[in-house]
Scaffold this active site. Structure first.
Site, PDB file in Angstrom:
ATOM      1  N   HIS B  16       0.845  -1.197   0.000  1.00  0.00           N
ATOM      2  CA  HIS B  16       0.000   0.000   0.000  1.00  0.00           C
ATOM      3  C   HIS B  16       0.876   1.240   0.000  1.00  0.00           C
ATOM      4  CE1 HIS B  16      -0.334   1.681   4.333  1.00  0.00           C
ATOM      5  NE2 HIS B  16       0.775   1.007   4.255  1.00  0.00           N
ATOM      6  N   CYS B  35       5.616   6.743   4.332  1.00  0.00           N
ATOM      7  CA  CYS B  35       4.443   5.968   3.886  1.00  0.00           C
ATOM      8  C   CYS B  35       3.919   6.465   2.542  1.00  0.00           C
ATOM      9  CB  CYS B  35       3.326   6.026   4.927  1.00  0.00           C
ATOM     10  SG  CYS B  35       3.800   5.251   6.478  1.00  0.00           S
ATOM     11  N   HIS B  41       4.995   0.293  -0.433  1.00  0.00           N
ATOM     12  CA  HIS B  41       5.755  -0.547   0.481  1.00  0.00           C
ATOM     13  C   HIS B  41       4.753  -1.604   0.969  1.00  0.00           C
ATOM     14  CE1 HIS B  41       3.824   2.430   3.070  1.00  0.00           C
ATOM     15  NE2 HIS B  41       3.905   1.553   4.053  1.00  0.00           N
ATOM     16  N   HIS B  43       3.363  -4.729   4.206  1.00  0.00           N
ATOM     17  CA  HIS B  43       3.343  -5.234   5.582  1.00  0.00           C
ATOM     18  C   HIS B  43       2.815  -6.670   5.608  1.00  0.00           C
ATOM     19  CE1 HIS B  43       3.984  -1.183   7.125  1.00  0.00           C
ATOM     20  NE2 HIS B  43       2.959  -0.733   6.430  1.00  0.00           N
ATOM     21  N   ASP B  81      -4.852 -10.529   0.592  1.00  0.00           N
ATOM     22  CA  ASP B  81      -3.576 -11.229   0.699  1.00  0.00           C
ATOM     23  C   ASP B  81      -2.824 -11.244  -0.636  1.00  0.00           C
ATOM     24  OD1 ASP B  81      -1.562 -12.657   2.016  1.00  0.00           O
ATOM     25  OD2 ASP B  81      -2.351 -14.546   1.243  1.00  0.00           O
ATOM     26  N   HIS B  82      -1.561 -10.830  -0.567  1.00  0.00           N
ATOM     27  CA  HIS B  82      -0.712 -10.744  -1.756  1.00  0.00           C
ATOM     28  C   HIS B  82      -1.323  -9.807  -2.795  1.00  0.00           C
ATOM     29  CE1 HIS B  82       1.482 -13.956   0.181  1.00  0.00           C
ATOM     30  NE2 HIS B  82       2.467 -13.763  -0.668  1.00  0.00           N
ATOM     31  N   GLU B 128      -0.409  -3.644  11.986  1.00  0.00           N
ATOM     32  CA  GLU B 128       0.281  -3.291  10.739  1.00  0.00           C
ATOM     33  C   GLU B 128       1.764  -3.645  10.838  1.00  0.00           C
ATOM     34  OE1 GLU B 128      -0.730   0.485   8.075  1.00  0.00           O
ATOM     35  OE2 GLU B 128       0.716   0.960   9.641  1.00  0.00           O
TER      36      GLU B 128
END
Lengths: 139, 139, 139, 139, 139, 139
Positions: B16, B35, B41, B43, B81-82, B128
Site C-alpha cells: 500500500h 508511507c 511498500h 506489511h 492477501d498478496h 500493521e
C-alpha cells in the site's frame, strides 16, 4: 580468548513482486503463484545480522550494538524500508526479489561495510513472514 | 447463560501507499512521510476477529473456529492477501489505506457476513507492524 | 463517523527495587520478596499507549503513529530508558516503583501531553515481564 | 545412533551498568553511552542452554528437561535473578557486564556442572533485549 | 484512587477431545472435525488472569503477582497441567472441553478463590493455539 | 554460486504420554514425572524444516515455500496433527514419544520425501513448549 557472536535484529517494511520477464505470463503465474500478483504485495521483514569476534578486554564488546545497528541501517535498511524492492533498490535490479536473493545481496553490502569497522560478518537470517526464513553465511 | 467471546487471528501480506490526490506532492510527503513512498511498500498484517455469544449447550461452541476462519478468509483475506490495497481492493477505493480506514472497512464486510451465520462481531484489532495496531468495535 | 483506537508500543530498559522505608527490613523482605533485593534488579518494559478518535477524512489518521511515538518518547521513555526508576525519575519519587504505580504515573504525564495535540488517551498497558502486565484507563 | 541437541530456555531479571574504572568519566560515557548511566538500568534476560547427546534407548531422553532446568537454575539463574550483576554476582566481579562477557561466564559455570551429570554443553545463546543476542560455543 | 488491573499469564499442557455422546459418531465427526479424533490431541494453553483494584498506598500492589500466581496454580493449573481435560478434571466432567466451556469453568473456580484473598477477578483470556483465544468476564 | 538455507515452520497439536512398559509403574512415574500421566497430555508443537541449496538463476528459489510446505504436511503434519502420537502414528510405534525421538523420526520421513524433489534436508528444530526444543541434522 573466547570467540563470541553478537546478533542484532533490524526490521523493514517493503513491497515486492516475483516476476521473470523471460517467462510468459502464464509461466510467471504458475511458478510464482500469488507472489506474481501484478501490483505488488509486501512484508514486514526482519533481518538478523551476526558478527563474530573476541570481546575486547577493556570494553567487553565484540562490537557496540549501536555501531552495528548504524551500519545495518546505512547498508541495508535505509534502502529497503518503505520501498519497493523491485523498483527502488538499485542493488536488487535484474534479479528476482526472493528472500534467497535478498539475503545474499544484503550479505554483499554488509560484509565489506562491517570489514571497514574491523567486524567479521558470520551469519545472516532474513524472515519474510513468521513462517518463512532464509539464512546465508557467505559460502 | 454466560456470554463468551472467541477470537481468531488471520494474516495477510499486502502492499500500500498513503497518498491523497487532493494534496500537493509536497504536502503528501510532509503528512505521510515514508508511507508516501511512490512505488508502494508493504506489511504482514494480522487481524484479530472477535465474536460474542453463548456457548451452545450441545457443542460447547460459540461458533466453530473453522467456520469463523472461512468467513474471515472469504470476506477479507482473499481480497487482501498478496494484493495492493490501493489498486486491487474495490472496497478500499477512494480512501486512504491507513490501518484506521482498513479496520473500519473490514468491519463493514465482516459484520454482515457473520450475521448471516448468526454470529455477532464485537471487536476487530488490526496489526500493521509489531509496534502499531488499531481497534474498532462498530461505533 | 467511526471511533477507532490506535495503539503504539514502546520499550525501555530500567532498574528498580521495591522497598518502603516505613517498613522494617524484615517486613520489606517478607512483603516484596526478591523484588526487595538491595542493589536493584531490572526489566525490559513494554508500554502500549492507546488513543481514541475519528479517522481524519483527508488523511485517514486518528493520529500519525510517528507523532504519537515522539510524544511517548518525550513524556515517558526518555526519562525511564536505561535509568533507575527509584533514583533517576523525579516523577516516581516517594512512591513504590510497582508496575501499578508506574502505569498510573505514565498516564498522568501522557494524558495532558496528548491533549495538547488534540489526542485523547484511552488505555495504557505496561508489561514488566512476559508474564506480568498492568492496565489503566484513567479512572 | 543419532546425535540430538536439546535446548532449555530460562529467564532472569537483573540490573547492571557498563563502566570501566580505568577509563575517565568522559570516556565511559562516550564508549558505553546510555549503558553507562550511573544508577544502573536492567533487562529481562533469556538464556538458551543447548546440550548434545544420543537419546537413551529406554527413556528417549538426551537429558530430562527438568534436570537440565534445575542445573541451569542452580549454576546461573539463582545468582542472577533479581540481582545486580555488577554488585551481587561474585563470578562477574572485575569484568564488564556486557552480554558477551556474561555468556562466557555462564558457560564456565554451566559446562562443568553439566559434565557432572554426563551432559555436554554445546551452545549458549543469551538475549539482552528482543533485538540483541549473543552466542558462545566454548571456543 | 485509581483502579488498575493486573494480569498474570500461566501455562498448561493438556490433552482433550470434543465429543458429545448424545450425537452419533457421524454427527460427532461432522460437527467437531479433527477435534473429535478418538484418541485425543492436545495443546499448550495459556491463561491470562486479570484482577482489578486500587494499588495499596504502602506497597503499591493491587495484589502481589506471586500470590496471584499461587492461587491460579492451586485453582486451575495443578488440575489441568499434563492432564486429560475430559478424563482427569472433575470440574470439567459432563461438558464439552471447548475453550469456551473451559474458560467459564476456570472463572467459576478462580473468582471465589480470589475473593477469599480480597481480590476481584475481572477478565479471563484463554489461548488454545497461537491463532485461537476466548475471553470471559463473568457475565 | 551461493548456498542458502530456507526454513519453513509448521505446527501441529497432538497428545502423548511418556511410558516404557519395560519399567515398573513406580519407575515410570519417577523417570517421566508428570509426562507419565496415564490419560495423556498434549502440546502445540512447532517444527522448523530447513533445506539447503543454490537459488535457481531463473526463479531465485532454493525451493518454492509452498512446495516445501506441502511435503512437510504430507510427510509429517497430516499424521501428527490432532492425533495421539503414541496410539495413532504408526512410525512412532514402539518408541518413547519424547521430542528427541520425534525429531529423528520426522527426519527419517522428511529427508527421503524432500530428496524426491531434489531438496536436501539440512536441519530440523522441534518445539514442544515455548521453553523446550530439540534439533537434529541427520548425524
Amino acid at each position: 580468548m573466547p570467540t563470541v557472536t553478537i546478533t542484532r535484529l533490524a526490521r523493514f517494511s517493503a513491497a515486492h513482486r516475483l516476476h521473470n520477464p523471460a517467462f510468459s505470463d502464464e509461466e510467471n503465474r504458475r511458478i510464482f503463484g500469488k507472489c506474481n500478483s501484478p501490483n505488488y504485495h509486501g512484508h514486514n521483514y526482519t533481518i538478523e545480522v551476526t558478527i563474530g569476534g573476541t570481546p575486547d578486554a577493556a570494553t567487553g564488546y565484540v562490537m557496540d550494538f549501536g555501531d552495528l545497528d548504524r551500519i545495518v541501517e546505512r547498508s541495508c535498511i535505509d534502502d529497503l524500508d518503505h520501498k519497493n524492492i523491485d523498483l527502488d533498490v538499485p542493488w536488487m535490479t535484474g534479479t528476482r526479489s526472493t528472500a534467497e536473493n535478498l539475503v545474499v545481496a544484503c550479505w554483499r553490502r554488509l560484509a565489506p561495510a562491517l570489514m571497514e569497522h574491523q567486524a567479521r560478518l558470520v551469519h545472516l537470517r532474513l524472515w519474510e513472514t513468521e513462517n518463512n526464513c532464509v539464512e546465508y553465511d557467505g559460502n
